[in-house]
Motif scaffolding. Structure first.
Motif, PDB file in Angstrom:
ATOM      1  N   ALA A 160       0.679  -1.223   0.085  1.00 37.55           N
ATOM      2  CA  ALA A 160       0.022   0.074   0.140  1.00 37.55           C
ATOM      3  C   ALA A 160       0.896   1.454   0.044  1.00 37.55           C
ATOM      4  N   ALA A 161       1.866   1.292   0.745  1.00 34.74           N
ATOM      5  CA  ALA A 161       2.723   2.549   0.898  1.00 34.74           C
ATOM      6  C   ALA A 161       3.465   2.639  -0.499  1.00 34.74           C
ATOM      7  N   SER A 162       4.032   1.656  -1.372  1.00 35.23           N
ATOM      8  CA  SER A 162       4.585   1.712  -2.531  1.00 35.23           C
ATOM      9  C   SER A 162       3.621   2.293  -3.626  1.00 35.23           C
ATOM     10  N   ARG A 163       2.148   2.296  -3.349  1.00 35.04           N
ATOM     11  CA  ARG A 163       1.411   2.695  -4.269  1.00 35.04           C
ATOM     12  C   ARG A 163       0.819   4.026  -3.919  1.00 35.04           C
ATOM     13  N   THR A 164       1.577   4.816  -2.927  1.00 36.40           N
ATOM     14  CA  THR A 164       1.103   6.358  -2.576  1.00 36.40           C
ATOM     15  C   THR A 164       1.977   6.853  -3.311  1.00 36.40           C
ATOM     16  N   SER A 165       1.485   8.309  -3.502  1.00 34.39           N
ATOM     17  CA  SER A 165       2.268   9.334  -4.170  1.00 34.39           C
ATOM     18  C   SER A 165       2.248  10.493  -3.345  1.00 34.39           C
ATOM     19  N   ALA A 166       3.291  11.433  -3.898  1.00 33.69           N
ATOM     20  CA  ALA A 166       3.293  12.874  -3.096  1.00 33.69           C
ATOM     21  C   ALA A 166       1.875  13.528  -2.851  1.00 33.69           C
ATOM     22  N   ARG A 167       1.008  13.295  -4.036  1.00 31.17           N
ATOM     23  CA  ARG A 167      -0.294  13.853  -3.977  1.00 31.17           C
ATOM     24  C   ARG A 167      -1.226  13.104  -2.850  1.00 31.17           C
ATOM     25  N   ARG A 168      -0.956  11.911  -2.896  1.00 33.38           N
ATOM     26  CA  ARG A 168      -1.892  10.884  -1.877  1.00 33.38           C
ATOM     27  C   ARG A 168      -0.760  10.160  -1.173  1.00 33.38           C
ATOM     28  N   PRO A 169      -0.321  10.633  -0.218  1.00 34.96           N
ATOM     29  CA  PRO A 169       0.530   9.947   0.641  1.00 34.96           C
ATOM     30  C   PRO A 169       0.122   8.943   1.401  1.00 34.96           C
ATOM     31  N   THR A 170      -1.147   8.710   1.756  1.00 36.79           N
ATOM     32  CA  THR A 170      -1.605   7.465   2.562  1.00 36.79           C
ATOM     33  C   THR A 170      -2.667   6.912   1.776  1.00 36.79           C
ATOM     34  N   LEU A 171      -2.591   5.386   2.221  1.00 39.47           N
ATOM     35  CA  LEU A 171      -3.429   4.728   1.378  1.00 39.47           C
ATOM     36  C   LEU A 171      -3.686   3.453   2.445  1.00 39.47           C
ATOM     37  N   THR A 172      -5.027   3.130   2.575  1.00 41.19           N
ATOM     38  CA  THR A 172      -5.387   2.201   3.423  1.00 41.19           C
ATOM     39  C   THR A 172      -6.189   1.091   2.789  1.00 41.19           C
ATOM     40  N   VAL A 173      -5.854  -0.255   3.057  1.00 41.79           N
ATOM     41  CA  VAL A 173      -6.499  -1.192   2.582  1.00 41.79           C
ATOM     42  C   VAL A 173      -7.049  -2.033   3.694  1.00 41.79           C
ATOM     43  N   GLU A 174      -8.510  -2.221   3.714  1.00 36.43           N
ATOM     44  CA  GLU A 174      -9.102  -3.105   4.798  1.00 36.43           C
ATOM     45  C   GLU A 174      -8.956  -4.778   4.397  1.00 36.43           C
ATOM     46  N   ARG A 175      -9.305  -5.413   5.371  1.00 41.30           N
ATOM     47  CA  ARG A 175      -8.911  -6.869   5.378  1.00 41.30           C
ATOM     48  C   ARG A 175      -9.697  -7.576   4.255  1.00 41.30           C
ATOM     49  N   ARG A 176     -11.294  -7.025   4.077  1.00 40.68           N
ATOM     50  CA  ARG A 176     -12.021  -7.563   3.222  1.00 40.68           C
ATOM     51  C   ARG A 176     -11.662  -7.314   1.884  1.00 40.68           C
ATOM     52  N   ARG A 177     -10.777  -6.537   1.536  1.00 40.21           N
ATOM     53  CA  ARG A 177     -10.300  -5.959   0.194  1.00 40.21           C
ATOM     54  C   ARG A 177      -8.881  -6.091  -0.176  1.00 40.21           C
ATOM     55  N   ILE A 178      -8.211  -7.260   0.833  1.00 45.63           N
ATOM     56  CA  ILE A 178      -6.800  -7.151   0.739  1.00 45.63           C
ATOM     57  C   ILE A 178      -6.546  -8.239  -0.570  1.00 45.63           C
ATOM     58  N   ASP A 179      -7.372  -9.174  -0.871  1.00 41.04           N
ATOM     59  CA  ASP A 179      -7.148 -10.042  -1.911  1.00 41.04           C
ATOM     60  C   ASP A 179      -7.245  -9.234  -3.123  1.00 41.04           C
ATOM     61  N   ASP A 180      -8.283  -8.400  -3.262  1.00 35.12           N
ATOM     62  CA  ASP A 180      -8.369  -7.709  -4.548  1.00 35.12           C
ATOM     63  C   ASP A 180      -7.131  -6.715  -4.775  1.00 35.12           C
ATOM     64  N   PHE A 181      -6.900  -6.113  -3.592  1.00 32.29           N
ATOM     65  CA  PHE A 181      -5.764  -5.132  -3.626  1.00 32.29           C
ATOM     66  C   PHE A 181      -4.331  -5.925  -4.126  1.00 32.29           C
ATOM     67  N   LEU A 182      -4.003  -7.009  -3.585  1.00 31.16           N
ATOM     68  CA  LEU A 182      -2.736  -7.455  -3.838  1.00 31.16           C
ATOM     69  C   LEU A 182      -2.567  -8.220  -5.193  1.00 31.16           C
ATOM     70  N   ALA A 183      -4.056  -8.885  -5.713  1.00 26.10           N
ATOM     71  CA  ALA A 183      -3.896  -9.439  -6.849  1.00 26.10           C
ATOM     72  C   ALA A 183      -3.306  -8.945  -8.037  1.00 26.10           C
ATOM     73  N   PRO A 184      -3.612  -7.995  -8.557  1.00 26.50           N
ATOM     74  CA  PRO A 184      -2.947  -7.206  -9.584  1.00 26.50           C
ATOM     75  C   PRO A 184      -1.436  -6.826  -9.405  1.00 26.50           C
ATOM     76  N   LEU A 185      -1.017  -6.766  -8.234  1.00 28.84           N
ATOM     77  CA  LEU A 185       0.369  -6.017  -7.995  1.00 28.84           C
ATOM     78  C   LEU A 185       1.316  -7.048  -8.499  1.00 28.84           C
ATOM     79  N   PRO A 186       2.447  -6.363  -8.864  1.00 28.48           N
ATOM     80  CA  PRO A 186       3.646  -6.930  -9.562  1.00 28.48           C
ATOM     81  C   PRO A 186       4.447  -7.973  -8.438  1.00 28.48           C
TER      82      PRO A 186
END
Lengths: 409, 87
Positions: A160-186
């Motif tokens: 999640a931290a690696s997906r942040t940017s200077a404009r959006r420096p914080t990203l939160t991922v809840e447990r029920r969305r974690i699979d969908d969040f991780l799946a497309p990541l390299p």
């Protein structure tokens, strides 16, 4: 204040916060010259190590220069590339400040390398307004423009931290969305875990490009092909990870000697002897032996050097410490303008083993130790000293000898 | 950013001390404090760190004073000051 995090309702579960400061080592080495980070700069190789680059600036990356690239190749790709002398001592000091700021908001940080730290937000909500956002707000106030990634596991928080940017420096991922969040990541994100070695590169060569593809692979096949690292990588890709191991705040005991002239060779050995004597005389030691120490130096030409040594047996004997540390002085690649000795870990109290046959020496040493102790008690640490020849052949008289604490008999 | 770091210069022996030295027309000492110089036993020049911005240039004199004392003084050629020094 940074942009608000994207949070979801019902955030009562266990959440790990990843604090990421990209290119931390490079920025620390630049110091007051951080404006140079806008140019093509890179952290040079550490003396005595492989000739590969450290962290690189964004402009250097546009030329195809990457961390870990050989210096020759990097310069051929980017002739305007400027190398910055590494400063491991400065990086360590600045990163300690960051960890202390996390601790100041109640967090217990875990950090394996400068630039990335993790802490558990559970238990902090109560002292920061009762919500995760309150915890993040407190962290943001202390840490400035650091990137914050929040997720149920350490690895997911890093992603999640690696997906942040200077404009959006914080990203939160809840447990029920974690699979969908991780799946497309390299799978390249797995490089953050050193125990996986070259597994991410191997997976990419085999065509496994995303964490979702990795998570879908059968565990027995991964175990057979890659062993334990394969299973670990699969668990990370499926949103599982080991619990955090917060650091134990160190007891900083450091002795440093500034050397007006750049010294090397025998003068350094004498300086090391002085450092050991002063370290053993420190009250913070409280009679304990030394288990792990670190020797560091600042060079006349700029940059720093540091090496850590773990003793096979914890010891408080000056001669043994000298025997262990003296060879490390040979690793110094340049004259030093200061040398420092830091205790990283103490051992048990140093015990004196008495002789079976007493020839009176033990009694004399005991009386001498008592006398030294009383003198220091009455007149301070500097009451009992001895002359230490640092550079007896120097043409400048004040450089020939120094006063060092008298060693405990 | 300070931690418990005892960063200090090592306590050296024989550090120079400012001195009141009177010189003659040949630029050699004739008095140190209130004591006249009986004899100049030796003089020499020390130059060091000329490759840095903190060059060191001193002209040393080993003197015998009228009261029998043997002292060493030097003229700091950079700071244009006189000092005594043991050793």
């Amino acid at each position: 204040m940074g942009a608000p995090s994207r949070t979801y309702a019902n955030m009562c579960s266990h959440m790990v916060v990843c604090v990421s400061i990209p290119r931390f080592s490079l920025l620390a080495a630049l110091g007051d010259r951080r404006v140079l980070a806008q140019d093509a700069v890179a952290l040079g190789p550490e003396p005595g190590h492989e000739q590969v680059l450290g962290e690189v600036s964004p402009r250097a990356e546009t030329f195809g220069v990457t961390t870990g690239m050989r210096v020759g190749e990097a310069l051929s790709r980017c002739p305007e590339l400027r190398l910055v002398p590494p400063d491991p001592e400065g990086v360590r000091g600045l990163w300690t400040v960051v960890l202390e700021r996390i601790e100041s908001i109640g967090g217990a940080p875990e950090s394996e390398r400068p630039g990335v730290a993790y802490f558990d937000a559970r238990g902090l909500r109560g002292i920061h307004g009762g919500s995760l956002d309150g915890v993040l707000e407190a962290a943001r106030r202390k840490l400035g423009r650091a990137r914050l990634g929040v997720a149920p596991t350490r690895f997911a928080a890093w992603c999640a931290a690696s997906r942040t940017s200077a404009r959006r420096p914080t990203l939160t991922v809840e447990r029920r969305r974690i699979d969908d969040f991780l799946a497309p990541l390299p799978v390249a994100l797995l490089r953050v875990r050193p125990e996986l070695g070259e597994l991410p590169e191997t997976l990419e060569r085999l065509g496994v490009m995303t964490l979702g593809e990795l998570a879908a692979l059968p565990a027995p096949a991964l175990a057979e092909r890659f062993g334990h690292p394969g299973l670990t990588a699969r668990e990370l890709a499926r949103g599982d990870d080991m619990p955090l191991t917060p650091r134990r705040p160190p007891e900083p005991v450091t002795e440093r000697v500034e050397l007006p002239e750049g010294v090397s060779g025998q003068q350094l050995e004498r300086t090391l002897e002085l450092l050991i004597a002063r370290m053993l005389a420190r009250r913070e030691r409280r009679g304990r032996a030394l288990r792990a120490v670190a020797l560091s130096a600042r060079f006349v030409a700029g940059g720093t050097w540091r090496t850590a040594v773990t003793l096979r047996h914890a010891s408080a004997e000056p001669e043994r410490l000298r025997l262990v540390l003296k060879p490390r002085l040979g690793e110094l690649p340049a004259p030093a303008e200061s040398l420092a000795l830091e205790v990283e870990a103490f051992g048990p109290p140093a015990r004196e083993q008495t002789r079976m046959l007493d020839d009176g020496e033990a009694e004399r040493r005991g009386r001498l130790a008592e006398a030294i102790g009383q003198a220091r008690q009455a007149a301070g640490e500097g009451a009992a000293l001895r002359v230490l020849d640092v550079d007896p052949g120097s043409r400048v008289p004040e450089r020939r000898s120094v006063l060092a604490p008298f060693p405990d008999p | 950013m300070s931690r418990a770091v005892a960063a200090a210069r090592a306590r050296r022996i024989g550090t120079p001390r400012p001195a009141l030295v009177e010189v003659g027309p040949d630029r050699r000492p004739v008095a140190v404090g209130h004591a006249r110089v009986e004899a100049v036993r030796e003089d020499w020049v020390v130059e060091d760190r000329w490759w840095t911005g903190r060059r060191l240039r001193r002209r040393y004199f080993e003197l015998v004073l009228e009261d029998g004392r043997n002292v060493v003084v030097f003229h700091d050629l950079e700071a244009r000051s006189w000092h005594t020094q043991r050793g």
